[in-house]
Write an enzyme that holds these catalytic residues in place. Structure first.
Site, PDB file in Angstrom:
ATOM      1  N   ASP A  33       0.722  -1.094  -0.087  1.00  0.00           N
ATOM      2  CA  ASP A  33      -0.010   0.069   0.199  1.00  0.00           C
ATOM      3  C   ASP A  33       1.004   1.320   0.062  1.00  0.00           C
ATOM      4  O   ASP A  33       2.137   1.236   0.503  1.00  0.00           O
ATOM      5  CB  ASP A  33      -0.955  -0.013   1.264  1.00  0.00           C
ATOM      6  CG  ASP A  33      -2.252  -0.958   1.105  1.00  0.00           C
ATOM      7  OD1 ASP A  33      -2.413  -1.312  -0.114  1.00  0.00           O
ATOM      8  OD2 ASP A  33      -2.875  -1.200   2.050  1.00  0.00           O
ATOM      9  N   LYS A  83      -3.367   3.469  -3.755  1.00  0.00           N
ATOM     10  CA  LYS A  83      -4.357   3.948  -4.507  1.00  0.00           C
ATOM     11  C   LYS A  83      -4.538   5.443  -4.608  1.00  0.00           C
ATOM     12  O   LYS A  83      -4.184   6.303  -3.697  1.00  0.00           O
ATOM     13  CB  LYS A  83      -5.812   3.789  -3.828  1.00  0.00           C
ATOM     14  CG  LYS A  83      -6.107   2.057  -3.618  1.00  0.00           C
ATOM     15  CD  LYS A  83      -7.207   1.688  -2.719  1.00  0.00           C
ATOM     16  CE  LYS A  83      -7.369   0.064  -2.681  1.00  0.00           C
ATOM     17  NZ  LYS A  83      -8.331  -0.389  -1.671  1.00  0.00           N
ATOM     18  N   MET A  91     -10.489   7.447   8.526  1.00  0.00           N
ATOM     19  CA  MET A  91     -10.858   8.043   7.022  1.00  0.00           C
ATOM     20  C   MET A  91     -11.888   9.079   7.150  1.00  0.00           C
ATOM     21  O   MET A  91     -12.838   9.069   6.260  1.00  0.00           O
ATOM     22  CB  MET A  91     -10.840   6.943   5.969  1.00  0.00           C
ATOM     23  CG  MET A  91      -9.906   5.846   6.143  1.00  0.00           C
ATOM     24  SD  MET A  91     -10.166   4.508   4.909  1.00  0.00           S
ATOM     25  CE  MET A  91     -11.420   3.756   6.082  1.00  0.00           C
TER      26      MET A  91
END
Length: 501
Positions: free
Chosen positions: A33, A55, A169
């Site tokens: 990641d 991402k 998040m």
């Protein structure tokens, strides 16, 4: 061969699990990641394929499909594949989608849990998520739900159903979350703590309440994701456990990449910003299978095997594996120069018979003065550079028959001038763990048009052992500090904490 979904932990590379680190060391391919600390990738072998699958904001859905395809593609090769995911794979990590893709392809998978930032971040910021006097329940919630999905987080129910909320998040949605909690009856005085870049040297903490935190954020326009939000009666930092004495101190680490993890992990845990600039590298010496078998076969003929580094012990283990033979316990005794070398000896199933009080070559030679050596056979597996030091000669003068074998090579790392200058900028301290790290640093400095004295005389310069200090003084560094708690990584860390905090 199963694909392993491994939790990388919350940010600090020292917080990965033992099992996770083992799998990284064996991996043929790692898909990692965006927020994974590069130090974890240093655990992998040199020929391991590393694929960044981080991402891009706004493209999460398309990026996840690409990750699924890559996992299936790599899993079908039969190689050892690790999917390295931040925190714990099962907590808001989309592990379900990756496991489903592997299952559809008929590829087995296993999960290796990790330490989630949901509790590690608050802990490292000094928060106790539960406290029996006023906080007996915790809810972990995502602040960002799947695109196109009807919102399912019931903030009104959470406001009354859990003492403390941990929101991951959720930074961008924080005003909306606060408004919904307030409407549901959460008092304006409810404590709120934001932990940014949790478990990394960049960690910072902002505190307030539901009624004040937005005003506090307005004063800090520089704060942005990633942020963990803790809301509730336990969201008050406890100063005693939140203290990070080396916060934001830039410390140069010149150890080889293969050896720097312990020092970097300890300094980072104290808040330091470690600048890794390996000035040397360790390379194993190549042996033919016959030569490896011959040396392993003779190990039991020595009265003493003296290990001056963990690399020497690891080299013997490697040779035994190459020869297809077990590394049996020697008939003679084993001496290890320090705690890490001793740990490598014990990991191989051997016993440490002698550990000098002074973890240096001088201390090692001094420890042997008390022992009869006349006619004894001694083996020293060591570095190519060690062949020039006086240890073997000193033991030989006592009547010992000393055999030295080069098990690994210490080679200089060519550091590009631009990278060297950037690494040496705005330092608070520099660390050197051997004379060879000093030599590599001096040569890199000269290639960059700089002098070691100019770079280091204004910062705290710390060295392990007198030989390293002597090398720094020859380079013109006036003041060099030695640890008082032993010439180890732990001693070096204690020294820097004392000098810089």
């Amino acid at each position: 061969m199963p694909v392993h979904l491994v939790g990388a932990g919350p940010g600090d590379p020292g917080l990965i699990t033992v099992r996770g680190a083992q799998l990284l060391r064996r991996a043929d391919c790692v898909l990692y990641d965006r927020l994974v600390d590069p130090a974890l990738l240093d655990l992998t072998r040199r020929n391991c394929e590393r694929i960044n699958v981080g991402k891009t904001p706004g493209r999460e859905g398309r990026d996840q499909k690409r990750i699924n395809r890559l996992l299936v593609q790599k899993g079908r090769t039969g190689k050892r594949v690790v999917r390295l995911k931040g925190g714990d794979p099962t907590l808001f990590g989309r592990a379900g989608e990756e496991l489903a893709a592997l299952a559809r392809a008929g590829i087995p998978a296993q999960i290796v849990p990790g330490v989630s930032s949901a509790w590690a971040g608050p802990a490292l910021a000094g928060l106790l998520l539960t406290e029996r006097r006023f906080g007996s329940s915790v809810a972990i919630v995502t602040g960002r739900e799947a695109a196109g999905k009807r919102p399912s987080v019931r903030w009104e129910a959470l406001a009354q159903g859990a003492d403390t909320l941990v929101v991951l998040m959720g930074f961008e949605a924080l005003p909306r979350i606060i408004a919904r909690l307030r409407r549901a009856g959460k008092p304006a005085a409810t404590p709120v703590t934001l932990v940014r870049w949790a478990a990394t040297p960049r960690q910072e903490v902002l505190t307030g309440t539901l009624g004040t935190i937005e005003r506090e954020l307005a004063k800090r326009p520089d704060i942005g994701s990633p942020v963990i939000t803790v809301i509730g009666p336990t969201a008050r930092p406890v100063p005693a456990i939140a203290y990070r004495p080396l916060r934001e101190k830039r410390i140069l680490v010149t150890r080889p990449t293969t050896d720097s993890q312990g020092l970097v992990g300890r300094l980072s845990a104290l808040g330091a910003r470690c600048v890794k600039l390996p000035t040397i590298a360790i390379r194993p010496v190549s042996f033919s299978k016959a030569a490896a078998a011959e040396l392993v076969g003779r190990l039991r003929s020595f009265d003493w095997i003296i290990l001056t580094s963990h690399h020497g012990m690891e080299g013997l283990v490697r040779l035994a594996k190459q020869a297809g033979r077990s590394l049996r316990k020697p008939r003679g005794k084993v001496c290890a120069i320090g705690p890490r070398t001793a740990a490598a000896v014990r990991a191989a199933g051997w016993t440490v018979d002698l550990l000098p009080d002074d973890f240096s070559l001088v201390g090692l030679e001094r420890a042997f003065r008390r022992l009869p050596l006349k006619g004894k056979r001694l083996l020293i597996p060591r570095s190519n550079l060690g062949m020039r030091d006086p240890l073997a000669a000193a033991l030989g003068r006592r009547g010992a028959r000393v055999e030295e074998v080069t098990m690994y090579r210490t080679v200089e790392q060519m550091v590009p001038a631009a990278r060297f200058r950037a690494a040496c900028r705005d330092l608070h301290a520099a660390t050197f763990t051997s004379a060879s790290t000093v030599t590599g640093f001096v040569r890199s400095a000269r290639r960059a048009g700089l002098t070691p004295a100019r770079l280091l005389n204004g910062v705290t310069t710390a060295a392990i052992g007198p030989a390293t200090r002597q090398a720094l003084r020859r380079a013109g560094v006036r003041k060099v500090h030695l640890p008082s708690d032993g010439w180890t990584v732990e001693g070096l860390t204690a020294l820097l904490r004392e000098r810089l905090s």
